[in-house]
Design a protein around this motif. Sequence first.
Motif, PDB file in Angstrom:
ATOM      1  N   ASN A  82      33.824  38.750  42.745  1.00 48.84           N
ATOM      2  CA  ASN A  82      32.928  39.408  43.798  1.00 48.84           C
ATOM      3  C   ASN A  82      33.725  39.665  45.153  1.00 48.84           C
ATOM      4  OD1 ASN A  82      30.434  39.163  42.647  1.00 48.84           O
ATOM      5  ND2 ASN A  82      30.127  37.062  42.744  1.00 48.84           N
ATOM      6  N   VAL A 134      35.718  42.026  47.582  1.00 48.92           N
ATOM      7  CA  VAL A 134      35.726  43.308  47.779  1.00 48.92           C
ATOM      8  C   VAL A 134      37.297  43.721  48.229  1.00 48.92           C
ATOM      9  CG1 VAL A 134      34.825  45.134  49.084  1.00 48.92           C
ATOM     10  CG2 VAL A 134      33.349  43.383  48.568  1.00 48.92           C
ATOM     11  N   ALA A 173      39.219  44.594  38.525  1.00 42.19           N
ATOM     12  CA  ALA A 173      37.833  45.059  38.094  1.00 42.19           C
ATOM     13  C   ALA A 173      37.293  43.790  36.862  1.00 42.19           C
ATOM     14  CB  ALA A 173      37.550  46.189  37.828  1.00 42.19           C
ATOM     15  N   LYS A 218      35.056  43.641  43.094  1.00 42.21           N
ATOM     16  CA  LYS A 218      34.749  44.954  43.408  1.00 42.21           C
ATOM     17  C   LYS A 218      35.799  45.730  44.109  1.00 42.21           C
ATOM     18  CE  LYS A 218      30.116  42.867  44.186  1.00 42.21           C
ATOM     19  NZ  LYS A 218      29.219  42.345  45.252  1.00 42.21           N
ATOM     20  N   SER A 255      33.232  51.344  35.160  1.00 41.00           N
ATOM     21  CA  SER A 255      31.926  51.235  35.111  1.00 41.00           C
ATOM     22  C   SER A 255      31.606  50.904  33.605  1.00 41.00           C
ATOM     23  CB  SER A 255      31.327  52.215  35.871  1.00 41.00           C
ATOM     24  OG  SER A 255      31.407  52.535  37.165  1.00 41.00           O
ATOM     25  N   ILE A 267      32.642  46.962  38.752  1.00 41.07           N
ATOM     26  CA  ILE A 267      32.146  47.610  39.883  1.00 41.07           C
ATOM     27  C   ILE A 267      33.365  48.217  40.701  1.00 41.07           C
ATOM     28  CG2 ILE A 267      30.767  47.219  42.132  1.00 41.07           C
ATOM     29  CD1 ILE A 267      29.628  44.887  40.962  1.00 41.07           C
ATOM     30  N   TYR A 310      29.470  47.726  50.931  1.00 43.20           N
ATOM     31  CA  TYR A 310      29.486  46.125  50.043  1.00 43.20           C
ATOM     32  C   TYR A 310      29.423  45.080  51.086  1.00 43.20           C
ATOM     33  CZ  TYR A 310      30.831  49.023  46.028  1.00 43.20           C
ATOM     34  OH  TYR A 310      30.708  49.812  45.340  1.00 43.20           O
TER      35      TYR A 310
END
Length: 247
Positions: free
Chosen positions: A7, A9, A28, A33, A52, A57, A82
């Motif tokens: 999680n 970013v 990823a 993300k 993806s 993400i 985000y």
Amino acid sequence: MENNIINKVIVITGASSGLGEATAMHLAERGAKVILGARRTDLLENLVNNISAMGGIADFRQTDVTKKEEVQALVDFAVNNYGKIDVIINNAGIMPIAPISELRTDEWDSMIDINIKGVLYGIAAALPFFQKQKSGHIINLGSVAGIKVFSPGGTVYSGTKFAVRAISDGLRHEVGADIRVTTIEPGAIESELKNSTKHETSSVIVNEFYKQAIPASSVARAIAYAIEQPADVDINEIVIRPTVQEF
């Protein structure tokens, strides 16, 4: 070790191929993300689709790191979409090797603009967010050529990578209480970097040097190692090269 990558970013410049692409895929896969910037949007779109497809993400924005407003827009895009930014990886770089006596000043300008100013623009874009949230991680891609001058022909390139190392170390002294700073210094790693050498004699030397190259995934794992450490651990510097590489 707990997966401290999930999680997060993470913004990556120069993400369309080579180290940037491999790092985006690896992070990823680990649950980050990833927000990807580069000039070649076709490659970025393909990479985002691949991430993806594996359940990751990812997003992208066309970015030329020589233009500070585009680097700022990339970071703003990550925050706006985000809600935060945890890591910026200043990865974009070029390596046109040639003897300094050739006076290829256009190549010097390009190296300074991408290898040094591109890193500074990334720092400038992300640092205010990191300072506001009192956390963050800046990862700058240096080179073993930033530890020892690459010779023959690497004088200016080494100069840019010595600068990245100095900037990273100075930044750590200034903001290290809350913000982590890591320099990754690869040796011969398989990527497009060698293709930026256009000087004929130097190109032969560079291509011979890169015959010993190890995969870009090797650097991706090193970057993940630095990111996944607990918040009170700052991996300042990682030098990574093929076992057989002498330089």
